[in-house]
Write a protein that holds these residues in place. Structure first.
Motif, PDB file in Angstrom:
ATOM      1  N   LEU A 179       0.822  -1.210   0.000  1.00 19.37           N
ATOM      2  CA  LEU A 179       0.000   0.000   0.000  1.00 19.37           C
ATOM      3  C   LEU A 179       0.857   1.262   0.000  1.00 19.37           C
ATOM      4  O   LEU A 179       0.511   2.253  -0.669  1.00 19.37           O
ATOM      5  N   GLU A 180       1.964   1.242   0.705  1.00 18.14           N
ATOM      6  CA  GLU A 180       2.847   2.408   0.703  1.00 18.14           C
ATOM      7  C   GLU A 180       3.475   2.622  -0.672  1.00 18.14           C
ATOM      8  O   GLU A 180       3.567   3.747  -1.152  1.00 18.14           O
ATOM      9  N   SER A 181       3.897   1.539  -1.311  1.00 16.24           N
ATOM     10  CA  SER A 181       4.535   1.690  -2.622  1.00 16.24           C
ATOM     11  C   SER A 181       3.536   2.137  -3.684  1.00 16.24           C
ATOM     12  O   SER A 181       3.863   2.961  -4.537  1.00 16.24           O
ATOM     13  N   ILE A 182       2.317   1.626  -3.628  1.00 17.32           N
ATOM     14  CA  ILE A 182       1.301   2.038  -4.607  1.00 17.32           C
ATOM     15  C   ILE A 182       0.878   3.493  -4.367  1.00 17.32           C
ATOM     16  O   ILE A 182       0.638   4.238  -5.318  1.00 17.32           O
ATOM     17  N   SER A 183       0.836   3.912  -3.097  1.00 20.09           N
ATOM     18  CA  SER A 183       0.439   5.297  -2.832  1.00 20.09           C
ATOM     19  C   SER A 183       1.524   6.281  -3.290  1.00 20.09           C
ATOM     20  O   SER A 183       1.207   7.397  -3.674  1.00 20.09           O
ATOM     21  N   ALA A 230       1.515  -0.354  -9.769  1.00 10.40           N
ATOM     22  CA  ALA A 230       0.553  -1.177  -9.037  1.00 10.40           C
ATOM     23  C   ALA A 230       0.524  -2.618  -9.534  1.00 10.40           C
ATOM     24  O   ALA A 230       0.534  -3.556  -8.732  1.00 10.40           O
ATOM     25  N   GLY A 231       0.507  -2.819 -10.853  1.00 16.82           N
ATOM     26  CA  GLY A 231       0.422  -4.180 -11.389  1.00 16.82           C
ATOM     27  C   GLY A 231       1.622  -5.032 -11.026  1.00 16.82           C
ATOM     28  O   GLY A 231       1.494  -6.180 -10.600  1.00 16.82           O
ATOM     29  N   LYS A 232       2.806  -4.461 -11.156  1.00 14.21           N
ATOM     30  CA  LYS A 232       4.030  -5.189 -10.839  1.00 14.21           C
ATOM     31  C   LYS A 232       4.147  -5.442  -9.331  1.00 14.21           C
ATOM     32  O   LYS A 232       4.561  -6.512  -8.897  1.00 14.21           O
ATOM     33  N   ALA A 233       3.750  -4.450  -8.536  1.00 13.62           N
ATOM     34  CA  ALA A 233       3.856  -4.573  -7.078  1.00 13.62           C
ATOM     35  C   ALA A 233       2.905  -5.638  -6.542  1.00 13.62           C
ATOM     36  O   ALA A 233       3.263  -6.375  -5.615  1.00 13.62           O
ATOM     37  N   VAL A 234       1.720  -5.740  -7.123  1.00 15.72           N
ATOM     38  CA  VAL A 234       0.768  -6.757  -6.663  1.00 15.72           C
ATOM     39  C   VAL A 234       1.302  -8.155  -6.935  1.00 15.72           C
ATOM     40  O   VAL A 234       1.145  -9.066  -6.114  1.00 15.72           O
ATOM     41  N   GLY A 235       1.980  -8.330  -8.063  1.00 13.08           N
ATOM     42  CA  GLY A 235       2.577  -9.632  -8.354  1.00 13.08           C
ATOM     43  C   GLY A 235       3.621 -10.027  -7.323  1.00 13.08           C
ATOM     44  O   GLY A 235       3.634 -11.161  -6.830  1.00 13.08           O
ATOM     45  N   PHE A 236       4.482  -9.084  -6.952  1.00 15.41           N
ATOM     46  CA  PHE A 236       5.488  -9.364  -5.925  1.00 15.41           C
ATOM     47  C   PHE A 236       4.837  -9.599  -4.565  1.00 15.41           C
ATOM     48  O   PHE A 236       5.294 -10.432  -3.775  1.00 15.41           O
ATOM     49  N   PHE A 237       3.765  -8.855  -4.296  1.00 17.98           N
ATOM     50  CA  PHE A 237       3.045  -9.047  -3.038  1.00 17.98           C
ATOM     51  C   PHE A 237       2.481 -10.459  -2.940  1.00 17.98           C
ATOM     52  O   PHE A 237       2.566 -11.094  -1.891  1.00 17.98           O
ATOM     53  N   LEU A 238       1.907 -10.944  -4.014  1.00 19.75           N
ATOM     54  CA  LEU A 238       1.322 -12.289  -3.982  1.00 19.75           C
ATOM     55  C   LEU A 238       2.383 -13.355  -3.744  1.00 19.75           C
ATOM     56  O   LEU A 238       2.144 -14.330  -3.018  1.00 19.75           O
TER      57      LEU A 238
END
Length: 81
Positions: free
Chosen positions: A38-42, A48-56
């Motif tokens: 959430l901090e990186s997307i904000s 957002a797309g790349k960060a969600v993949g790493f989050f998963l």
């Protein structure tokens, strides 16, 4: 015969401790990963797309620890080979 019952009781106590720490660790891991996401997307919404993949991937690794703890607890309780 009393000694066998005591060992079984201690194994069940160990199983409870194992699954408890496994659940706490997984919860903290996913919480920290979510906070970072959430901090990186904000800060940079375009990633957002790349960060969600790493989050998963990170969340799956954190949950794997809980699954390992569950397997150990099942073994200690005698429900698995």
């Amino acid at each position: 015969m009393e000694e066998v019952k005591t060992i079984s009781d201690l194994a069940q106590l160990g199983a409870g401790i194992a699954i408890g720490f496994g659940a706490i660790g997984a919860g903290l891991g996913v919480g920290v990963a979510t906070k970072g996401l959430l901090e990186s997307i904000s800060r940079q919404p375009e990633i957002a797309g790349k960060a969600v993949g790493f989050f998963l991937v990170g969340a799956a690794m954190a949950e794997a620890c809980a699954i390992y703890a569950f397997v150990i607890a099942m073994k200690l309780c005698g429900m698995m080979g």
